[in-house]
Motif scaffolding. Structure first.
Motif, mmCIF file in Angstrom:
data_model
loop_
_atom_site.group_PDB
_atom_site.id
_atom_site.type_symbol
_atom_site.label_atom_id
_atom_site.label_comp_id
_atom_site.label_asym_id
_atom_site.label_seq_id
_atom_site.Cartn_x
_atom_site.Cartn_y
_atom_site.Cartn_z
ATOM 1 N N ALA A 169 -10.537 -2.384 -17.827
ATOM 2 C CA ALA A 169 -9.714 -3.150 -16.891
ATOM 3 C C ALA A 169 -9.274 -2.182 -15.806
ATOM 4 O O ALA A 169 -9.303 -0.966 -16.016
ATOM 5 N N PRO A 170 -8.848 -2.670 -14.642
ATOM 6 C CA PRO A 170 -8.373 -1.756 -13.603
ATOM 7 C C PRO A 170 -7.282 -0.818 -14.135
ATOM 8 O O PRO A 170 -6.335 -1.264 -14.784
ATOM 9 N N GLY A 171 -7.471 0.478 -13.904
ATOM 10 C CA GLY A 171 -6.503 1.471 -14.362
ATOM 11 C C GLY A 171 -6.660 1.888 -15.814
ATOM 12 O O GLY A 171 -5.940 2.737 -16.300
ATOM 13 N N ALA A 172 -7.620 1.280 -16.518
ATOM 14 C CA ALA A 172 -7.826 1.592 -17.938
ATOM 15 C C ALA A 172 -8.949 2.619 -18.079
ATOM 16 O O ALA A 172 -9.420 3.180 -17.108
ATOM 17 N N ALA A 173 -9.376 2.843 -19.302
ATOM 18 C CA ALA A 173 -10.412 3.833 -19.603
ATOM 19 C C ALA A 173 -11.710 3.548 -18.859
ATOM 20 O O ALA A 173 -12.039 2.402 -18.548
#
Length: 64
Positions: free
Chosen positions: A26-30
């Motif tokens: 997801a945006p900003g995730a791994a």
């Protein structure tokens, strides 16, 4: 963990030996990195900061 994979625009055709795919949860995730020729061979999972650092190191790498 399910990544949404996309192949690098720098990956060539069937004979390209250096193919890579990137995936995000997801945006900003791994961020995942894997060999597009061996998608079941595992992947490297990085935080956004680690991925940024990796890209920086690759851009400034000298070839020997």
């Amino acid at each position: 963990m399910t990544f949404h994979w996309r192949k690098s625009s720098h990956s060539g055709g069937v004979d390209d030996k250096q193919c890579v795919e990137l995936g995000r949860l997801a945006p900003g995730a791994a961020i995942g990195v894997r060999d597009s020729k061996d998608p079941d061979g595992g992947n490297l999972t990085l935080t956004p900061a680690q991925f940024t650092n990796l890209l920086s190191q690759l851009k400034h790498r000298t070839t020997r």
